[in-house]
Design an enzyme around this catalytic site. Structure first.
Site, PDB file in Angstrom:
ATOM      1  N   SER A  11    -106.628  37.661 -50.371  1.00 55.35           N
ATOM      2  CA  SER A  11    -106.542  39.147 -50.382  1.00 55.35           C
ATOM      3  C   SER A  11    -105.901  39.991 -50.831  1.00 55.35           C
ATOM      4  O   SER A  11    -105.217  39.703 -52.161  1.00 55.35           O
ATOM      5  CB  SER A  11    -105.440  39.060 -48.912  1.00 55.35           C
ATOM      6  OG  SER A  11    -106.006  37.954 -47.938  1.00 55.35           O
ATOM      7  N   GLY A  12    -105.935  41.449 -50.475  1.00 52.21           N
ATOM      8  CA  GLY A  12    -105.538  42.611 -51.358  1.00 52.21           C
ATOM      9  C   GLY A  12    -104.449  42.668 -51.935  1.00 52.21           C
ATOM     10  O   GLY A  12    -103.965  42.710 -52.695  1.00 52.21           O
ATOM     11  N   ASP A  68    -107.868  41.830 -43.331  1.00 54.36           N
ATOM     12  CA  ASP A  68    -107.875  41.639 -41.313  1.00 54.36           C
ATOM     13  C   ASP A  68    -109.909  40.957 -40.827  1.00 54.36           C
ATOM     14  O   ASP A  68    -109.811  40.073 -39.924  1.00 54.36           O
ATOM     15  CB  ASP A  68    -109.107  43.118 -41.039  1.00 54.36           C
ATOM     16  CG  ASP A  68    -107.764  44.390 -40.537  1.00 54.36           C
ATOM     17  OD1 ASP A  68    -107.218  44.042 -39.784  1.00 54.36           O
ATOM     18  OD2 ASP A  68    -108.357  45.227 -40.675  1.00 54.36           O
ATOM     19  N   GLY A  69    -110.446  39.889 -42.615  1.00 58.89           N
ATOM     20  CA  GLY A  69    -110.972  38.925 -42.065  1.00 58.89           C
ATOM     21  C   GLY A  69    -110.881  37.513 -42.553  1.00 58.89           C
ATOM     22  O   GLY A  69    -112.040  37.193 -41.384  1.00 58.89           O
ATOM     23  N   THR A  94    -105.915  44.805 -47.635  1.00 58.34           N
ATOM     24  CA  THR A  94    -106.438  45.707 -48.661  1.00 58.34           C
ATOM     25  C   THR A  94    -105.747  46.439 -47.523  1.00 58.34           C
ATOM     26  O   THR A  94    -104.835  47.280 -47.739  1.00 58.34           O
ATOM     27  CB  THR A  94    -107.794  46.058 -48.791  1.00 58.34           C
ATOM     28  OG1 THR A  94    -108.388  44.797 -49.536  1.00 58.34           O
ATOM     29  CG2 THR A  94    -107.580  47.164 -49.185  1.00 58.34           C
ATOM     30  N   ASP A 218    -106.106  45.507 -21.985  1.00 59.41           N
ATOM     31  CA  ASP A 218    -106.135  46.115 -20.265  1.00 59.41           C
ATOM     32  C   ASP A 218    -107.729  45.931 -20.256  1.00 59.41           C
ATOM     33  O   ASP A 218    -108.193  46.433 -18.950  1.00 59.41           O
ATOM     34  CB  ASP A 218    -106.356  47.668 -21.249  1.00 59.41           C
ATOM     35  CG  ASP A 218    -107.182  48.295 -22.101  1.00 59.41           C
ATOM     36  OD1 ASP A 218    -107.829  47.051 -22.847  1.00 59.41           O
ATOM     37  OD2 ASP A 218    -107.824  49.156 -22.782  1.00 59.41           O
ATOM     38  N   GLU A 277    -116.975  42.077 -42.138  1.00 61.64           N
ATOM     39  CA  GLU A 277    -117.357  40.949 -42.307  1.00 61.64           C
ATOM     40  C   GLU A 277    -118.424  41.254 -41.718  1.00 61.64           C
ATOM     41  O   GLU A 277    -118.537  41.752 -39.879  1.00 61.64           O
ATOM     42  CB  GLU A 277    -116.716  40.430 -41.398  1.00 61.64           C
ATOM     43  CG  GLU A 277    -115.392  39.415 -42.009  1.00 61.64           C
ATOM     44  CD  GLU A 277    -115.198  38.966 -43.753  1.00 61.64           C
ATOM     45  OE1 GLU A 277    -116.566  38.345 -44.461  1.00 61.64           O
ATOM     46  OE2 GLU A 277    -113.957  39.147 -44.784  1.00 61.64           O
TER      47      GLU A 277
END
Length: 307
Positions: A11-12, A68-69, A94, A218, A277
């Site tokens: 990861s970043g 996030d990936g 990142t 929601d 992705e």
């Protein structure tokens, strides 16, 4: 807590991985983490496959260390294995759109305090075709930048790797548009589109107000569609996105729903980006699983009706 850690060493923000041993050590000494099993990913789908091996009742919490990936892979593993285990995120990617939306800390003291005093909340999970996502799915202008930026460049340059890749792609993509048909809530329309995004949170691509009305619990996702525009309107619209004012622009269609179907009406091969992705080509059927999972968040985050 019995904890399963899914760690992405590539990861970043490698500084977070370097601090992981300190974080875990503190929480074990304080008896917050009673047992810890850490898995380091090496390649694509490692995180998803490892999560799908977890047996019901084996752990109390999954801790995702990555961007996030990595988060997306874990969510897919949990949903596909019908594993409704609570999870927490230590942002080490990142951009970390999802973690930033929730104001998840990325320093040692803040992370430790989150596990000491945090709480669980229900959040919605989105589905597109046979895959799941928790933050954003998008297609069109610059949505493949995250895929094209190399792991090495993201590790060294962080967000600037995305910016650099974006600068290279803008001249190639700015005047491209694709004719798409959108169907939702018994409505349908056709539009020449540069970009569309389906969001669960408000944050995407580093823009914190991309979907300013979005809420994680929601029961709906927010759809943001950018029509074909010229370069001058694009510059103005870019500034509006930063402020969150773009949803009232005449070149933007914005709505909330719990169902959506999108298909191409020409020969274009438009792929969907799911949390950074590659999610495959259109057509796409979007659904939402209301309160599909539970996430562990800092206690200082106080929300009203929508998270």
């Amino acid at each position: 807590m019995r904890v399963k850690i899914i760690n992405n060493p590539s990861s970043g923000r490698t500084i977070v991985q370097k601090s992981l041993e300190i974080i875990v050590g503190r929480l074990v000494l304080e008896n917050i983490f009673k047992t810890v099993d850490k898995f380091d990913t090496r390649g694509k789908f490692d995180a998803m496959n490892e999560v799908m091996k977890i047996k019901e009742g084996e752990f109390d919490l999954i801790v995702i260390v990555g961007g996030d990936g990595t988060l997306n892979e874990v969510i897919n593993g949990m949903m596909k294995a019908d594993l409704r285990l609570p999870f927490a995120v230590i942002p080490a990617g990142t951009v970390n759109d999802f973690a930033n939306y929730l104001s998840i800390p990325n320093d040692i003291d803040g992370i430790c305090d989150m596990f000491r005093n945090g709480r669980l909340i229900d959040i919605d999970v989105c589905k597109v075709n046979e895959n799941y996502f928790i933050n954003v799915a998008a297609a069109g202008l610059l949505t493949d930048v995250a895929i094209k930026a190399s792991v090495a460049s993201k590790t060294v340059f962080g967000k600037f790797a995305y910016y650099a890749e974006g600068i290279k792609e803008i001249p190639k993509q700015l005047f491209k548009s694709i004719k798409l048909e959108f169907k939702y809530d018994c409505k349908s329309f056709v539009e020449d589109v540069m970009l569309f995004a389906v969001l669960n949170s408000s944050s995407a691509g580093g823009f914190k107000k991309f979907a300013p009305q979005a809420g994680l619990n929601d029961g709906k996702f927010d759809v943001c569609i950018f029509k074909k525009i010229d370069i001058f309107d694009a510059a103005t619209l870019f500034l509006k996105i930063i402020r969150g004012d773009h949803i009232n622009n005449e070149n933007v269609i914005y709505f909330q729903t719990d169902n959506l179907y999108v298909k191409c009406l020409d020969d274009s091969n438009m792929n969907i980006d799911i949390d950074g992705e590659n999610g495959g080509p259109l057509p796409a059927k979007f659904e939402i699983i209301s309160s599909g999972l539970k996430i562990f968040i800092p206690d200082y985050l106080k929300f009203n009706n929508k998270l």
